[in-house]
Scaffold this motif. Structure first.
Motif: not given
Length: 365
Positions: A94-96, A120-135, A347-353
């Motif tokens: 689940x890190x990735x 209207x919304x902006x949608x940001x898609x990210x592929x990331x490692x939420x443990x290391x912080x790498x995007x 931001x991902x950790x705080x704003x996404x589930x």
């Protein structure tokens, strides 16, 4: 190189895990339970035909601009995008993650009847490692919705989300970076899995073994050798729970056919001390069902249902293994702040589930 598995990521297994089971031809009396077992060897061989990487999916949390109904549409659209791009969205490390963060841009209300709301919304898609912080990649797009209320406008905006070539390219490029990580850090991966196996943390070991992209040859070959054995040990640890759940399903069935009974039996390995008892209970249950004539009338359909239910349980087992790693990652301290993408990950950790078992199972089945 940083220590531990905090850099390990697993994003891509291209190819949504299909739920195919061979059809039973004609009617035969109920088969001995052992012949109905779909082993992890079968699943492992099927997985070996897939490409690449598994992604854990994270979506924007519900808020005043995005009500629950809009979030459900966002989840559905994101799962469809994964499916269309051949990306599996369950199991694995689940890190990735593939995460989406949604921000409102503008709102308006028409001044002439009938009144319509627009947002209207902006949608940001990210592929990331939420443990290391790498995007590993990102993609920005905009959507707009119109409706009789602000809530309906938000729902319609999420429904308008579509796949795009730019998003596809971002996913492919991010996948390539993850595969390169595996190739360069195979020793770390293998060492981490071995540590989990020695510590009898078979759920975590199985989650990692289920995540390896086949392009990472060394890790993939190691996973092929270990996965079936580790899954058997993982199921053995879950045997007591599945044995009780099988008994619960029999009680709920009240003498009628319930495919979940046979499915839970398939989740109890023959190496478990409970297996013989489970088979005896299953056979007694089948005899009760036979007396009502249900199996004789609908044997083929019922067996197909049982295979499908067993497949769902296997998928749930993979996702529960994933959740064991989620729990571990959530308690880890001192996440790396050296990565330029760490603020995005925060931001991902705080704003996404993260999507759970029920959302993904519901989408696939």
């Amino acid at each position: 190189m940083k220590n531990g598995y905090k850099f390990l990521g697993i994003i891509c297994l291209f190819g949504l895990y299909a739920c195919n089971g061979g059809k039973q031809q004609g009617y035969n009396p109920p088969e001995p339970p052992s012949t109905m077992h779909r082993t992890m060897k079968d699943a492992t061989e099927a997985d070996s035909l897939d490409n690449s990487v598994k992604l854990s999916i994270m979506v924007q949390k519900e808020n005043t601009d995005l009500p629950k109904e809009a979030i459900l549409q966002l989840e559905n659209r994101l799962l469809n995008i994964c499916s269309q791009n051949g990306i599996s969205c369950y199991g694995g490390d689940p890190a990735f993650v593939l995460a989406t963060l949604v921000s409102p841009m503008s709102r308006d209300v028409t001044t002439t009847p009938p009144v319509k709301h627009t947002i209207s919304f902006t949608i940001n898609y990210y592929v990331a490692n939420i443990v290391s912080g790498d995007v590993y990649g990102s993609y920005l797009t905009e959507v707009m919705g119109v409706g009789k209320s602000p809530q309906q406008a938000a729902v319609n905006a999420m429904m308008s989300i579509r796949d795009s070539q730019e998003l596809n390219n971002m996913l492919l490029e991010s996948t390539s970076k993850i595969i390169s990580w595996y190739i360069q850090h195979s020793h770390d991966f293998i060492s981490t899995v071995d540590t989990y196996i020695v510590g009898e943390q078979y759920d975590k070991a199985f989650a990692l073994l289920s995540s390896v992209p086949q392009e990472a040859t060394e890790c993939f070959e190691y996973a092929k050798q270990k996965k079936a054995t580790v899954y058997e040990l993982y199921k053995k640890q879950m045997a007591q729970t599945n044995y009780q759940l099988m008994q619960d399903e029999i009680a709920k069935a009240d003498g009628t056919y319930n495919p979940s009974v046979g499915a839970y039996l398939q989740m109890i390995p023959q190496s478990s001390p409970l297996y013989t008892q489970a088979v005896a209970i299953y056979e007694n249950y089948q005899q009760t069902v036979l007396l009502r004539g249900e199996t004789e009338r609908n044997h083929e359909w019922q067996m197909e249902q049982e295979v499908a239910e067993a497949h769902k349980l296997e998928m749930e087992a993979q996702m529960k293994a994933n959740e064991a790693l989620v729990a571990q990652y959530s308690t880890q301290n001192g996440k790396s702040s050296s990565s330029s993408g760490s603020s995005i990950v925060e931001k991902i950790i705080n704003q996404a589930v993260r999507l759970g078992v029920s959302e993904i199972i519901g989408f696939i089945f």
